[in-house]
Design an enzyme around this catalytic site. Structure first.
Site, mmCIF file in Angstrom:
data_model
loop_
_atom_site.group_PDB
_atom_site.id
_atom_site.type_symbol
_atom_site.label_atom_id
_atom_site.label_comp_id
_atom_site.label_asym_id
_atom_site.label_seq_id
_atom_site.Cartn_x
_atom_site.Cartn_y
_atom_site.Cartn_z
ATOM 1 N N ASP A 48 0.849 -1.203 0.000
ATOM 2 C CA ASP A 48 0.000 0.000 0.000
ATOM 3 C C ASP A 48 0.880 1.246 0.000
ATOM 4 O O ASP A 48 1.692 1.450 0.902
ATOM 5 C CB ASP A 48 -0.878 0.011 1.263
ATOM 6 C CG ASP A 48 -1.804 1.223 1.301
ATOM 7 O OD1 ASP A 48 -2.889 1.131 0.703
ATOM 8 O OD2 ASP A 48 -1.425 2.245 1.901
ATOM 9 N N TYR A 53 2.591 9.961 -0.160
ATOM 10 C CA TYR A 53 3.700 9.456 0.666
ATOM 11 C C TYR A 53 5.071 9.785 0.054
ATOM 12 O O TYR A 53 6.086 9.655 0.723
ATOM 13 C CB TYR A 53 3.606 7.943 0.882
ATOM 14 C CG TYR A 53 2.330 7.443 1.537
ATOM 15 C CD1 TYR A 53 1.444 8.324 2.142
ATOM 16 C CD2 TYR A 53 2.017 6.089 1.545
ATOM 17 C CE1 TYR A 53 0.262 7.869 2.726
ATOM 18 C CE2 TYR A 53 0.837 5.633 2.131
ATOM 19 C CZ TYR A 53 -0.030 6.531 2.711
ATOM 20 O OH TYR A 53 -1.193 6.084 3.273
ATOM 21 N N LYS A 78 -2.873 5.855 -4.245
ATOM 22 C CA LYS A 78 -4.031 6.725 -3.977
ATOM 23 C C LYS A 78 -3.841 8.095 -4.617
ATOM 24 O O LYS A 78 -2.709 8.595 -4.646
ATOM 25 C CB LYS A 78 -4.203 6.925 -2.453
ATOM 26 C CG LYS A 78 -4.102 5.637 -1.660
ATOM 27 C CD LYS A 78 -4.311 5.838 -0.163
ATOM 28 C CE LYS A 78 -3.923 4.579 0.594
ATOM 29 N NZ LYS A 78 -2.513 4.495 0.979
ATOM 30 N N HIS A 111 -7.799 9.253 -1.985
ATOM 31 C CA HIS A 111 -7.192 9.234 -0.647
ATOM 32 C C HIS A 111 -8.123 9.840 0.415
ATOM 33 O O HIS A 111 -8.250 9.299 1.512
ATOM 34 C CB HIS A 111 -5.864 10.000 -0.688
ATOM 35 C CG HIS A 111 -4.899 9.589 0.364
ATOM 36 N ND1 HIS A 111 -3.549 9.597 0.172
ATOM 37 C CD2 HIS A 111 -5.075 9.161 1.630
ATOM 38 C CE1 HIS A 111 -2.938 9.190 1.275
ATOM 39 N NE2 HIS A 111 -3.852 8.918 2.183
HETATM 40 N N1 LIG Z 1 -5.749 6.103 3.629
HETATM 41 C C1 LIG Z 1 -5.242 6.838 4.593
HETATM 42 O O1 LIG Z 1 -5.633 7.997 4.802
HETATM 43 C C2 LIG Z 1 -4.181 6.250 5.471
HETATM 44 C C3 LIG Z 1 -3.865 6.852 6.690
HETATM 45 C C4 LIG Z 1 -2.892 6.266 7.490
HETATM 46 C C5 LIG Z 1 -2.256 5.109 7.061
HETATM 47 N N2 LIG Z 1 -2.547 4.546 5.842
HETATM 48 C C6 LIG Z 1 -1.864 3.316 5.356
HETATM 49 O O2 LIG Z 1 -1.950 2.323 6.362
HETATM 50 C C7 LIG Z 1 -0.642 1.895 6.730
HETATM 51 C C8 LIG Z 1 -0.591 1.461 8.177
HETATM 52 O O3 LIG Z 1 -0.988 2.489 9.051
HETATM 53 P P1 LIG Z 1 0.042 3.320 9.961
HETATM 54 O O4 LIG Z 1 1.396 3.338 9.339
HETATM 55 O O5 LIG Z 1 -0.630 4.607 10.250
HETATM 56 O O6 LIG Z 1 0.045 2.527 11.352
HETATM 57 P P2 LIG Z 1 0.310 1.027 11.850
HETATM 58 O O7 LIG Z 1 0.563 0.114 10.729
HETATM 59 O O8 LIG Z 1 -0.798 0.727 12.802
HETATM 60 O O9 LIG Z 1 1.621 1.177 12.745
HETATM 61 C C9 LIG Z 1 2.872 1.475 12.178
HETATM 62 C C10 LIG Z 1 3.850 1.841 13.316
HETATM 63 O O10 LIG Z 1 4.006 0.756 14.221
HETATM 64 C C11 LIG Z 1 5.364 0.275 14.216
HETATM 65 N N3 LIG Z 1 5.265 -1.206 14.189
HETATM 66 C C12 LIG Z 1 4.933 -1.987 13.143
HETATM 67 N N4 LIG Z 1 4.843 -3.270 13.497
HETATM 68 C C13 LIG Z 1 5.137 -3.323 14.822
HETATM 69 C C14 LIG Z 1 5.209 -4.371 15.760
HETATM 70 N N5 LIG Z 1 4.959 -5.631 15.420
HETATM 71 N N6 LIG Z 1 5.563 -4.069 17.043
HETATM 72 C C15 LIG Z 1 5.803 -2.774 17.415
HETATM 73 N N7 LIG Z 1 5.750 -1.738 16.561
HETATM 74 C C16 LIG Z 1 5.407 -1.992 15.272
HETATM 75 C C17 LIG Z 1 5.997 0.851 12.968
HETATM 76 O O11 LIG Z 1 7.375 1.122 13.178
HETATM 77 P P3 LIG Z 1 8.542 0.336 12.339
HETATM 78 O O12 LIG Z 1 8.379 0.710 10.896
HETATM 79 O O13 LIG Z 1 9.788 0.892 12.945
HETATM 80 O O14 LIG Z 1 8.355 -1.124 12.617
HETATM 81 C C18 LIG Z 1 5.233 2.164 12.808
HETATM 82 O O15 LIG Z 1 5.777 3.154 13.655
HETATM 83 C C19 LIG Z 1 0.219 3.122 6.401
HETATM 84 O O16 LIG Z 1 1.585 2.841 6.386
HETATM 85 C C20 LIG Z 1 -0.369 3.506 5.090
HETATM 86 O O17 LIG Z 1 0.087 2.653 4.053
HETATM 87 C C21 LIG Z 1 -3.524 5.092 5.067
#
Ligand SMILES: NC(=O)c1ccc[n+]([C@@H]2O[C@H](COP(=O)([O-])OP(=O)(O)OC[C@H]3O[C@@H](n4cnc5c(N)ncnc54)[C@H](OP(=O)(O)O)[C@@H]3O)[C@@H](O)[C@H]2O)c1
Length: 278
Positions: A48, A53, A78, A111
């Site tokens: 994704d 980004y 997106k 998005h």
């Molecule tokens: N459509 C939208 O508006 C929107 C908004 C937000 C996000 N997104 C998408 O959704 C994806 C995921 O959401 P997100 O990045 O907001 O949050 P997330 O996936 O819930 O959490 C990511 C964070 O947690 C850490 N992490 C990952 N796995 C871990 C584990 N097993 N143990 C401890 N820490 C861990 C990562 O750090 P490390 O990298 O250091 O492991 C990072 O800081 C995004 O990357 C993006 O592609 C879309």
């Protein structure tokens, strides 16, 4: 049915989307390239990204460097807010293809809904419909859409989004939206599915994790899968990328009862583009 690493959901147009994808927000440069390559070589089949980004190029390099062929990778990107509108969506899509080193994407999302000028969002959707008809996007969908906004879109178009990607985790269990999407055959996709690892010390989550010999993020991801929601956890760390893929285990009714009722309700992603009353 029991899911595994290869499990896919079937979208409303017949396209198969892997239940597990790698999120890439804030993944930059070679770190991003490496994370994408590593994930694809370790069982992930879905990445994704987003124009916003600024890492489509790195995602492109990453999947190319991996052992997977293009048809083995599900690529989502997106349309950035600033690129909404009929012509600008199409122009920006061309740039995304070049950056991603591909001639099609598997899923193209709007998005954010444009609250101030929803007409721009409608024009964007028209552009995506045409890109889909040309086979340039295998499926098209939206992100951050509430029920009223979805109703607004559906009142103007016959083409129903294949996906709605929204914030969804144990502290933001969007049950009504999930049921609505299910009803309309719109696949819900969870972003921030581990709530950015902010709850690893939550005692209730820890209890369920201990019971299954799993970690808190693994339990949070398994909970989404039990609701048939796609997950896209982000990590650039090899160990955590692997950890986040070992999520295909059973949660029982007692676990689900606990996991469905965690609080307080917390939304991590908000801001200028946020729809009202979400
Ligand atoms: N459509 C939208 O508006 C929107 C908004 C937000 C996000 N997104 C998408 O959704 C994806 C995921 O959401 P997100 O990045 O907001 O949050 P997330 O996936 O819930 O959490 C990511 C964070 O947690 C850490 N992490 C990952 N796995 C871990 C584990 N097993 N143990 C401890 N820490 C861990 C990562 O750090 P490390 O990298 O250091 O492991 C990072 O800081 C995004 O990357 C993006 O592609 C879309």
């Amino acid at each position: 049915m029991k899911k595994n690493l290869l499990s896919t959901a079937t979208l409303n147009n017949g396209v198969e989307i892997p239940y597990l994808g790698l999120g890439t927000w804030l993944a930059r440069g070679q770190t991003c390239e490496h994370a994408v390559e590593y994930a694809l070589n370790h069982g992930y089949a879905h990445i994704d990204t987003a124009q916003e980004y600024g890492n489509e190029q790195q995602v492109g390099k990453g999947w190319k460097a991996s052992a997977k062929t293009r048809d083995e990778v599900f690529l989502t990107t997106k349309v950035r807010n600033a690129n909404q509108g009929y012509e600008s969506t199409k122009k920006s899509f061309e740039k995304s293809l070049t950056a991603l080193q591909t001639d099609y994407v598997d899923l193209m999302l709007i998005h954010w809904p444009n609250i101030k000028s929803f007409n721009r969002t409608l024009e964007t959707w028209q552009a995506l419909i045409e890109l889909n008809e040309k086979g340039l996007c295998r499926s098209i969908g939206v992100s951050n859409f509430t029920i009223p906004l979805m109703e607004k879109l559906l009142s103007e178009f016959d083409v129903v989004p294949a996906v709605n990607q929204v914030e969804f985790h144990n502290f933001l269990y969007q049950k009504e939206l999930l049921n609505y999407c299910r009803d309309k055959e719109i696949q819900l996709e969870a972003y921030s599915p581990i709530a950015r690892a902010k709850y690893t010390d939550n005692p209730q989550l820890q209890r369920v994790a201990k019971k299954h010999h799993k970690t808190v993020p693994q339990v949070m991801l398994a909970w989404c899968l039990h609701h048939d929601v796609i997950v896209i956890p982000k990590s650039v760390n090899e160990g955590r990328i692997k950890e986040n893929a070992a999520i295909f285990f059973e949660l029982d009714d007692e676990d689900m009862k606990v996991l469905n009722n965690l609080g307080p309700k917390t939304r991590l992603v908000d801001g200028a583009w946020a729809p009202p009353n979400w």
